[in-house]
Motif scaffolding. Structure first.
Motif, PDB file in Angstrom:
ATOM      1  N   ILE A 140     -27.926   5.901  21.737  1.00 60.18           N
ATOM      2  CA  ILE A 140     -27.684   4.613  21.076  1.00 60.18           C
ATOM      3  C   ILE A 140     -27.392   4.660  19.714  1.00 60.18           C
ATOM      4  CG2 ILE A 140     -28.860   2.156  20.691  1.00 60.18           C
ATOM      5  CD1 ILE A 140     -28.523   2.903  23.469  1.00 60.18           C
ATOM      6  N   LYS A 141     -26.322   3.819  19.246  1.00 60.11           N
ATOM      7  CA  LYS A 141     -25.918   4.403  17.797  1.00 60.11           C
ATOM      8  C   LYS A 141     -26.143   3.400  17.057  1.00 60.11           C
ATOM      9  CE  LYS A 141     -22.026   6.490  17.591  1.00 60.11           C
ATOM     10  NZ  LYS A 141     -20.458   6.863  17.156  1.00 60.11           N
ATOM     11  N   SER A 142     -25.885   2.125  17.274  1.00 66.25           N
ATOM     12  CA  SER A 142     -26.042   0.981  16.211  1.00 66.25           C
ATOM     13  C   SER A 142     -26.407  -0.304  16.824  1.00 66.25           C
ATOM     14  CB  SER A 142     -25.112   0.941  15.289  1.00 66.25           C
ATOM     15  OG  SER A 142     -23.711   0.693  15.747  1.00 66.25           O
ATOM     16  N   ILE A 143     -26.703  -1.391  16.195  1.00 63.87           N
ATOM     17  CA  ILE A 143     -26.887  -2.541  16.410  1.00 63.87           C
ATOM     18  C   ILE A 143     -26.385  -3.623  15.050  1.00 63.87           C
ATOM     19  CG2 ILE A 143     -29.450  -2.762  15.737  1.00 63.87           C
ATOM     20  CD1 ILE A 143     -29.573  -5.110  18.008  1.00 63.87           C
ATOM     21  N   LYS A 144     -25.589  -4.460  15.688  1.00 56.11           N
ATOM     22  CA  LYS A 144     -25.080  -5.289  14.402  1.00 56.11           C
ATOM     23  C   LYS A 144     -25.647  -6.859  14.735  1.00 56.11           C
ATOM     24  CE  LYS A 144     -20.871  -6.484  14.027  1.00 56.11           C
ATOM     25  NZ  LYS A 144     -19.376  -6.545  13.677  1.00 56.11           N
ATOM     26  N   PHE A 145     -26.220  -7.495  13.914  1.00 58.87           N
ATOM     27  CA  PHE A 145     -26.598  -8.910  13.795  1.00 58.87           C
ATOM     28  C   PHE A 145     -25.440  -9.643  13.334  1.00 58.87           C
ATOM     29  CE2 PHE A 145     -30.521  -6.662  13.854  1.00 58.87           C
ATOM     30  CZ  PHE A 145     -31.215  -7.008  15.311  1.00 58.87           C
ATOM     31  N   VAL A 170     -24.908  -4.446  20.499  1.00 58.35           N
ATOM     32  CA  VAL A 170     -25.368  -2.835  20.642  1.00 58.35           C
ATOM     33  C   VAL A 170     -24.277  -2.157  20.998  1.00 58.35           C
ATOM     34  CG1 VAL A 170     -27.048  -1.456  21.664  1.00 58.35           C
ATOM     35  CG2 VAL A 170     -27.845  -3.833  21.114  1.00 58.35           C
ATOM     36  N   LYS A 171     -24.155  -0.727  20.314  1.00 62.06           N
ATOM     37  CA  LYS A 171     -23.186   0.233  20.729  1.00 62.06           C
ATOM     38  C   LYS A 171     -23.866   1.358  21.039  1.00 62.06           C
ATOM     39  CE  LYS A 171     -19.222  -1.537  18.106  1.00 62.06           C
ATOM     40  NZ  LYS A 171     -18.508  -1.365  16.881  1.00 62.06           N
ATOM     41  N   PHE A 172     -23.469   2.036  22.193  1.00 66.93           N
ATOM     42  CA  PHE A 172     -24.086   3.365  22.504  1.00 66.93           C
ATOM     43  C   PHE A 172     -22.808   4.065  23.155  1.00 66.93           C
ATOM     44  CE2 PHE A 172     -24.851   0.831  26.281  1.00 66.93           C
ATOM     45  CZ  PHE A 172     -24.610   1.417  27.347  1.00 66.93           C
ATOM     46  N   THR A 173     -23.126   5.447  23.130  1.00 64.92           N
ATOM     47  CA  THR A 173     -22.006   6.649  23.874  1.00 64.92           C
ATOM     48  C   THR A 173     -22.839   6.871  25.138  1.00 64.92           C
ATOM     49  OG1 THR A 173     -23.201   8.354  22.676  1.00 64.92           O
ATOM     50  CG2 THR A 173     -21.036   7.206  21.781  1.00 64.92           C
ATOM     51  N   TYR A 174     -21.973   6.997  26.150  1.00 68.38           N
ATOM     52  CA  TYR A 174     -22.453   7.489  27.486  1.00 68.38           C
ATOM     53  C   TYR A 174     -21.597   8.623  27.900  1.00 68.38           C
ATOM     54  CZ  TYR A 174     -23.471   7.682  32.546  1.00 68.38           C
ATOM     55  OH  TYR A 174     -23.914   7.957  33.654  1.00 68.38           O
ATOM     56  N   ARG A 175     -21.959   9.742  28.151  1.00 68.74           N
ATOM     57  CA  ARG A 175     -21.183  11.120  28.533  1.00 68.74           C
ATOM     58  C   ARG A 175     -21.766  11.749  29.900  1.00 68.74           C
ATOM     59  NH1 ARG A 175     -21.959  16.628  26.922  1.00 68.74           N
ATOM     60  NH2 ARG A 175     -23.605  15.985  25.399  1.00 68.74           N
ATOM     61  N   ASN A 176     -20.838  11.613  30.814  1.00 72.00           N
ATOM     62  CA  ASN A 176     -21.158  12.369  31.952  1.00 72.00           C
ATOM     63  C   ASN A 176     -21.000  13.763  31.931  1.00 72.00           C
ATOM     64  OD1 ASN A 176     -21.396  12.924  34.839  1.00 72.00           O
ATOM     65  ND2 ASN A 176     -19.319  12.446  35.211  1.00 72.00           N
ATOM     66  N   THR A 177     -22.138  14.564  32.299  1.00 72.40           N
ATOM     67  CA  THR A 177     -22.046  16.058  32.061  1.00 72.40           C
ATOM     68  C   THR A 177     -21.724  16.832  33.349  1.00 72.40           C
ATOM     69  OG1 THR A 177     -24.514  16.138  32.619  1.00 72.40           O
ATOM     70  CG2 THR A 177     -23.902  15.853  30.233  1.00 72.40           C
ATOM     71  N   GLY A 178     -21.589  16.014  34.368  1.00 68.77           N
ATOM     72  CA  GLY A 178     -21.002  16.400  35.656  1.00 68.77           C
ATOM     73  C   GLY A 178     -19.756  17.254  35.721  1.00 68.77           C
ATOM     74  N   ARG A 211     -15.577  13.006  35.445  1.00 67.59           N
ATOM     75  CA  ARG A 211     -16.571  14.283  35.267  1.00 67.59           C
ATOM     76  C   ARG A 211     -16.147  14.519  33.616  1.00 67.59           C
ATOM     77  NH1 ARG A 211     -13.726  18.738  36.119  1.00 67.59           N
ATOM     78  NH2 ARG A 211     -11.623  18.641  36.739  1.00 67.59           N
ATOM     79  N   LYS A 212     -17.128  15.284  33.068  1.00 60.63           N
ATOM     80  CA  LYS A 212     -17.255  15.749  32.009  1.00 60.63           C
ATOM     81  C   LYS A 212     -16.349  14.814  30.717  1.00 60.63           C
ATOM     82  CE  LYS A 212     -16.613  19.983  31.426  1.00 60.63           C
ATOM     83  NZ  LYS A 212     -16.257  21.552  31.242  1.00 60.63           N
ATOM     84  N   SER A 213     -16.556  13.627  30.866  1.00 62.42           N
ATOM     85  CA  SER A 213     -16.030  12.653  29.872  1.00 62.42           C
ATOM     86  C   SER A 213     -17.119  11.860  29.303  1.00 62.42           C
ATOM     87  CB  SER A 213     -14.931  11.654  30.773  1.00 62.42           C
ATOM     88  OG  SER A 213     -15.731  10.882  31.856  1.00 62.42           O
ATOM     89  N   GLU A 214     -16.487  10.996  28.294  1.00 59.99           N
ATOM     90  CA  GLU A 214     -17.524  10.328  27.438  1.00 59.99           C
ATOM     91  C   GLU A 214     -16.748   8.805  27.198  1.00 59.99           C
ATOM     92  OE1 GLU A 214     -19.356  10.760  23.017  1.00 59.99           O
ATOM     93  OE2 GLU A 214     -19.496  12.368  24.111  1.00 59.99           O
ATOM     94  N   ARG A 215     -17.597   7.996  26.732  1.00 62.35           N
ATOM     95  CA  ARG A 215     -17.052   6.788  26.293  1.00 62.35           C
ATOM     96  C   ARG A 215     -18.099   6.133  25.627  1.00 62.35           C
ATOM     97  NH1 ARG A 215     -15.963   2.437  30.743  1.00 62.35           N
ATOM     98  NH2 ARG A 215     -14.890   4.013  31.770  1.00 62.35           N
ATOM     99  N   LEU A 216     -17.621   5.100  24.529  1.00 54.81           N
ATOM    100  CA  LEU A 216     -18.196   4.106  23.890  1.00 54.81           C
ATOM    101  C   LEU A 216     -18.226   2.955  24.396  1.00 54.81           C
ATOM    102  CD1 LEU A 216     -19.903   3.775  20.824  1.00 54.81           C
ATOM    103  CD2 LEU A 216     -17.392   3.207  20.060  1.00 54.81           C
TER     104      LEU A 216
END
Length: 297
Positions: A140-145, A170-178, A211-216
């Motif tokens: 979880i990176k940040s939250i902005k009101f 709310v912003k967070f990064t999700y990374r698939n380690t598979g 697989r082996k990728s990430e997104r915001l």
């Protein structure tokens, strides 16, 4: 010439009998056909006595040939029976061999199916075990009101209370380690609560992560005129903005499902996220870092 006495006659008869025995003469009666009428004629063909007559030899030869025929026919019967038995035994052996081959093919087929099932299950178990440690990584990176306002109002039953309206992101990064599978990602509603009251909520749109990728990921968390009842006394002000920092809690669960081997091997990953947030009225429209404020279970 003198008359012969009885003794002489007897001796002469005996001597003649000794020199040449008399043969009895027989007559054979055979039918003769004359047109349609049948008459019986006697032929004067003499037939010698059984002592040495040729007809006896003919009769004996005919009997011998007849007996040979009978013996041949009798000898042929066992041969035919033996041949029939041999054919039956051969058919039985062929049928037994065919049945044995059929059973063997069935056994081989069942053994192949069982072996394939065991091998496939073992392979699937290996894939499942190999994919379990490859859990997705969430940060979880940040939250902005974007907007915050507290005002007086009443709930649906007409009870007077303070009401809060909030818009945040709310912003967070999700990374698939598979390394060899992608994942389908969903989540429970993102709840932002104040004093055990959920004042804003947001829904994560389902997505697929290769697989082996990430997104915001960005999720809008909003609440419109949520009643605060007795908890809103410390938040109310003449300007509609809180005058002091407001403690909030963000909580949700991210669910990830991987399809390693189609729908046969599909491990699931659950990650519960909880973040403690201090809402500073002076930092409206400013992203607040949550990198050190969240726990992941």
């Amino acid at each position: 010439m003198h008359a012969k006495t009885d003794s002489e006659v007897t001796s002469l008869d005996a001597s003649s009998t000794t020199r040449s025995p008399r043969r009895a003469v027989y007559y054979v009666q055979s039918p003769s056909h004359d047109g349609e009428k049948t008459t019986t004629s006697l032929h004067s063909t003499p037939v010698l006595s059984p002592m040495g007559s040729p007809p006896h030899s003919h009769s004996s030869s005919s009997r011998f040939s007849g007996s040979r025929k009978i013996n041949r026919s009798h000898n042929n019967k066992p041969n035919w029976k033996q041949h029939h038995i041999a054919v039956i035994e051969e058919e039985g052996l062929l049928q037994t061999e065919h049945t044995h081959h059929s059973l063997s093919r069935r056994c081989y087929f069942l053994a192949f199916l069982l072996g394939f099932f065991l091998l496939f299950s073992f392979f699937s178990l290996i894939l499942w075990a190999a994919s379990r440690p490859m859990k997705p990584h969430i940060l979880i990176k940040s939250i902005k009101f974007d907007h915050l306002r507290v005002q007086a109002g009443s709930d649906s039953t007409g009870v007077a209370t303070d009401m809060i309206t909030m818009n945040s992101t709310v912003k967070f990064t999700y990374r698939n380690t598979g390394t060899f599978f992608g994942v389908h990602v969903t989540a429970t509603p993102l709840d932002l609560s104040y004093s055990e009251i959920v004042i804003a909520t947001g829904n994560l749109k389902k997505f697929y992560q290769s697989r082996k990728s990430e997104r915001l990921v960005s999720v809008a968390v909003m609440g419109n005129k949520i009643p605060l009842y007795g908890s809103g006394a410390s938040l109310s002000s003449t300007t509609g903005m809180p005058t002091v920092p407001v403690p909030l809690k963000l909580s949700f669960v991210i669910r990830s499902r991987a399809y390693v081997l189609g729908r046969l091997v599909k491990p699931k990953y659950y990650k519960r996220v909880e973040c403690s947030i201090n809402l500073d009225p002076k930092k409206i429209n400013v992203p607040v870092s949550l990198k050190k404020s969240c726990t992941y279970d």
